[in-house]
Design an enzyme around this catalytic site. Structure first.
Site, PDB file in Angstrom:
ATOM      1  N   ASP A  87      42.633  15.869  95.150  1.00 38.09           N
ATOM      2  CA  ASP A  87      43.557  16.264  95.777  1.00 38.09           C
ATOM      3  C   ASP A  87      44.447  14.524  96.370  1.00 38.09           C
ATOM      4  OD1 ASP A  87      43.412  18.634  94.825  1.00 38.09           O
ATOM      5  OD2 ASP A  87      43.765  19.517  96.394  1.00 38.09           O
ATOM      6  N   MET A 113       5.647  48.288 112.316  1.00 35.64           N
ATOM      7  CA  MET A 113       5.739  47.529 111.347  1.00 35.64           C
ATOM      8  C   MET A 113       6.547  47.879 110.056  1.00 35.64           C
ATOM      9  SD  MET A 113       3.357  46.532 113.432  1.00 35.64           S
ATOM     10  CE  MET A 113       2.377  44.886 114.537  1.00 35.64           C
ATOM     11  N   CYS A 149      -0.244  34.515 115.770  1.00 36.31           N
ATOM     12  CA  CYS A 149       0.121  35.558 115.962  1.00 36.31           C
ATOM     13  C   CYS A 149       0.276  36.064 116.699  1.00 36.31           C
ATOM     14  CB  CYS A 149       0.010  36.212 114.327  1.00 36.31           C
ATOM     15  SG  CYS A 149      -0.130  34.685 112.908  1.00 36.31           S
TER      16      CYS A 149
END
Length: 525
Positions: free
Chosen positions: A90, A284, A438
């Site tokens: 612009d 889970m 994990c």
């Protein structure tokens, strides 16, 4: 003009519900708490745009709220607007500044650091950073930035008076994530957010604006999306951390937090059994359809991408959003993130969609996450000895990600962005069984859940813990597993990795505060 940019409405008449009047929507939005309005109309002729801006200016004036005009400097001049917003293609800011009256506010859109620097040199009063999220209200000609990339752009504004507003796809469901994640390493935060569809499509714009305003106030008052980042002076010592670990152990079996785990398919049973052994309860579930309900009942979420599938990924996205909404801890384990393009892309999407409380990984994974090549990885394993300066590395990564970082290895490191805890317990057998990383995540999630639960409860007489201290929760999860591993490995019936894991579960269940106090080895840097 001194403008409050906190709740910045960008109009879009095409989004109005059937039969809803634009001016009625605008006034109701102002009643709900909108602090600044930008009139954006890209397809109108000058006469109609002028009329809309004139009537809008009159409404905004009644509420003492500034009006900005998108792109059209001539319209802004004609209606006496408080400012204009110009895009990269612009009218240049310097020319607009010459045409507009003194003290007119001029803002511009920025999509990267270079554009922010140019906005500063051009003399912008504020910048609109975006698009932060994908949006349907505007055709994007530049990439979506993502929440985690806003900080680098904000850092450029350090030492200036230029303000910053995030824009693009911002809604109530991601507003707190946007505010919390869009902060630089130097603690430079947003001055506001620009919202379009959340208000313009609403049948009750006043209520929609008020809801957004309440989220903004909650964030500004210090309420956090999670409990990981240290924002207060840290008074931890090695001795105080040991005391807090013992305190958490005592409370774990009394409270037995419920831990939702979206984890590696290879180790689901090991993770569940480990969670039970330490005194917590596992669940889970991976289906995205369950995540909202589970967020009501679970105390923490573990997301582990070890066996990443498209369906699991969708579940992870939804689960994190739901847990953020409930202000509950999320532990993220980006297993093997550097191994494939799919994993890298998924991790980037996940961390831009929700805020993690803790990110846990080995040297290779955290190196890939940070974008450096100092440490190689092979699948889920690191290659080499790790970082030359792990303390500085994880402290900086914690600041960037605005969460706890846990670097696991022969020596473990945990940082909240200020302090770094160096943990020296453990045994080599942990590295010789599948999924030791994990199950470490399971332990961290359980103890972070406990720390979070404590922050909401009345103090217990026997408890002198720092409430909501996810930093200590993370340390506790790692150290208790490592201490149990040392004891298990020394048992006469343990002959190697095959007999080690059952013994590890036994020792986790049988750990006593006295043994932990005697064996824990933690230092602070």
């Amino acid at each position: 003009m001194d403008i409050d940019f906190s709740l910045y409405l960008v109009t879009g008449r095409e989004l109005l519900p059937p039969g809803k009047d634009f001016y009625e929507t605008l006034e109701q939005a102002l009643q709900g708490g909108v602090t600044v309005v930008q009139i954006r109309e890209k397809s109108l002729d000058t006469a109609e745009f002028l009329e809309i801006c004139q009537r809008s200016k009159s409404i905004c004036d009644r509420y003492n709220v500034p009006l900005l005009v998108n792109d059209r400097v001539d319209i802004a001049l004609a209606v006496g607007a408080n400012g204009v917003h110009v895009g990269q293609t612009d009218m240049p800011i310097a020319i607009a500044r010459k045409l507009l009256p003194p003290n007119t506010v001029i803002g511009t859109s920025c999509n990267n650091v270079e554009e922010v620097k140019k906005a500063l040199s051009d003399g912008a009063d504020y910048i609109g950073i975006g698009a932060v999220w994908a949006t349907k209200t505007k055709t994007l000609d530049k990439p979506v930035i993502g929440v985690r990339n806003v900080g680098a752009m904000l850092e450029v504004l350090d030492g200036t008076s230029v303000q910053a507003v995030a824009i693009g796809g911002i809604k109530s469901k991601n507003l707190l994530r946007t505010l919390y994640g869009s902060v630089s390493r130097t603690n430079h935060s947003l001055d506001g957010v620009a919202v379009v569809s959340e208000i313009m499509t609403s049948d009750n714009p006043k209520e929609a604006a008020a809801y957004l305003r309440n989220i903004l106030r909650e964030f500004q008052s210090g309420s956090s999306i999670q409990l990981g980042l240290c924002t207060q002076p840290n008074t931890h010592t090695s001795e105080s951390i040991t005391r807090e670990i013992v305190g958490l152990m005592v409370l774990m079996k009394k409270i037995s937090p419920l831990i939702h785990q979206i984890t590696n398919n290879v180790v689901i049973a090991q993770s569940a059994n480990t969670t039970i052994s330490i005194g917590a309860s596992p669940i889970m579930a991976t289906s995205a359809q369950e995540m909202s309900d589970l967020s009501h009942i679970c105390d923490a979420l573990l997301v582990n991408i070890g066996t990443l599938t498209q369906d699991a990924y969708l579940g992870m996205l939804e689960a994190g959003v739901c847990m953020n909404a409930k202000r509950k801890p999320i532990v993220f384990d980006p297993v093997g993130v550097g191994a494939t393009a799919f994993r890298k892309s998924a991790v980037d999407d996940l961390l831009n969609t929700w805020q993690a409380s803790v990110i846990k990984g080995n040297a290779g994974e955290l190196a890939a996450l940070s974008g450096i090549t100092e440490v190689e990885s092979k699948g889920v394993d690191s290659v080499g000895t790790g970082f030359k300066d792990p303390v500085t590395f994880i402290r900086n990564l914690a600041k960037r990600e605005r969460c706890i970082i846990a670097l696991t290895g022969k020596t473990d490191y945990v940082s909240d962005g200020k302090s770094v805890a160096i943990l020296k317990n453990g045994h080599q057998y942990l590295g010789e069984i599948t999924g030791s990383g994990c199950i470490t995540g399971s332990c961290i999630a359980a103890y972070c859940a406990l720390a979070s639960r404590l922050s909401e409860s009345k103090p217990l007489k026997e408890d002198k813990l720092v409430r909501g201290d996810v930093f200590v929760g993370t340390i506790s999860g790692i150290l208790l597993l490592n201490v149990a591993a040392e004891i298990a490995a020394a048992r006469d019936d343990v002959r190697g990795p095959g007999t080690f894991f059952p013994a590890l579960l036994d020792e986790l269940a049988n750990l006593t505060p006295q043994v932990v106090s005697e064996r824990v080895r933690v230092e602070l840097a």
